[in-house]
Structures are given as structure tokens and as C-alpha cells.
Design an enzyme around this catalytic site. Sequence first.
Site, short mmCIF file in Angstrom:
data_model
loop_
_atom_site.label_atom_id
_atom_site.label_comp_id
_atom_site.label_asym_id
_atom_site.label_seq_id
_atom_site.Cartn_x
_atom_site.Cartn_y
_atom_site.Cartn_z
N ASP A 73 45.95 42.39 37.51
CA ASP A 73 46.25 40.98 37.38
C ASP A 73 47.66 40.79 37.95
OD1 ASP A 73 46.18 38.27 36.38
OD2 ASP A 73 47.46 38.95 34.75
N ASP B 77 50.32 37.66 37.47
CA ASP B 77 51.33 37.13 36.55
C ASP B 77 51.26 37.85 35.21
OD1 ASP B 77 52.12 34.10 37.79
OD2 ASP B 77 50.19 34.94 38.40
N ASP C 154 46.85 41.30 31.21
CA ASP C 154 47.56 40.99 29.97
C ASP C 154 46.88 39.89 29.15
OD1 ASP C 154 48.26 39.00 31.87
OD2 ASP C 154 50.04 38.49 30.72
#
Length: 224
Positions: free
Chosen positions: A12, A14, A170
Site C-alpha cells: 500500500d 499512504d 495499514d
Amino acid sequence: MPGFDLQCVLFDLDGTLVDTAPDLIACLQRTLLQFGLPGVDSATVKPQISSGALAMIRQAAPAADDDAQQEMLAFMLTCYQDNIATHSRLFPGFYEALSAIEAWGLKWGVVTNKRQRFTLPLMEALGLTPRAACIVSGDSTGHSKPHPAPMFAACASAGVGPKNCVYIGDALHDITAGKSANMKTLAATYGYLRLNDEPRLWGADGLIENAEQLTGWIKDSLCR
């Protein structure tokens, strides 16, 4: 991990590979000022980054109606596009982690819900584009995470099978997408987690707190 032949490490963007919070929050603060609203404590909006800019605006200006929030969103995104990598940097240790991944002969890439108009300039500004085996954005396919379509698109671009990939993210939708595509998954606990997030309950194959733990997990996988 019997039968697991790791070939590609997918991230991922960001909150996992790149700390984009400083630029996103700076543009949000500028937006609030432009619309005559008070600034917001960074800590209160940072957990919303994984859900997108509109979620950040809704957190910072909950009393604004939908039309006003959409106007704020347009202003914020223009600001962000013009300041895509002023302060954004890879999280500590991840330049070294990417170099290690490459040295081990593995591919790596990015699968994000961020739109291409932001993803591609950011990757380019950080010098990552030539190194990535694939870059899949939120509008690269007909679906975004948690749908597995972006994961399959990344595999097709990188020339690898999903079962030979690990995906690091996240947010719950990251782990859901990776698992739906039959990938190994790792939850990045250093990312932009919400207060009520419980990564240990997401069903990931492991939790990582930093880049060193990621490279350790990869090394262990290659030695089995």
C-alpha cells in the site's frame, strides 16, 4: 510456509510505504483556512488518511454540508496535486528495505486506492517509478480495495502469480484485498491506524512495526 515461493512484495502507499501525512494535512489546513474554518489537530485527522481526503474533510469540518465539503475537497486536491512531495518521504528504513528486496532478486510494486493523478507524480518525485514492477492506483481498474481486482492487475503487470506475493498495508481493506486474491498479507502497525483498529484481528499472516521486521519476515520466507 510450505508451498510459498515469494516472488513479489506489494505495498500500500499512504501509511505503509510513504509517509504522506505531512503534505496531506498541510493541504487540509490550507483548505480550512481558505473556507474560513479553524485549523485542526493533525492527530485527529491522520487516521482518516487511509480512507481518503473526503474522510479527512468530514473529520475536520463535520458541520459543513455535502456541497461545502465537495468544494473543500476540490480545493484540497488541487493544493495536494501542486504539493505532492514537498514533505512526503518513505518511512524510515524503507529505502534500505527496497534495496534488499531487489538484491534478493524479488520484484516489488504498489497497490493503492490513491488516484493515478496523485500516485504517479508521487512515485516519480520519490524516484520509485523505474524500480517498481507495477503501480496500480484506485482508478486503474473498475474496483478499488477491498476488491481483489487491483491485486490481480498488479500481478498481471509484474508477471507473477498472486500466491507468490505478499501484500503489506495499514488498513483492514488492504488485508481483505490481499487475502481475497490469495496473497500472504502483513499489517503495518506503524501506519495511519484509527483508535479502534485492531490489526491482530484482521487475519493477516503477520504484523510488522517497522522496515526491519519486514525484511526479517522476507528473509525467513526465502530461507524456508
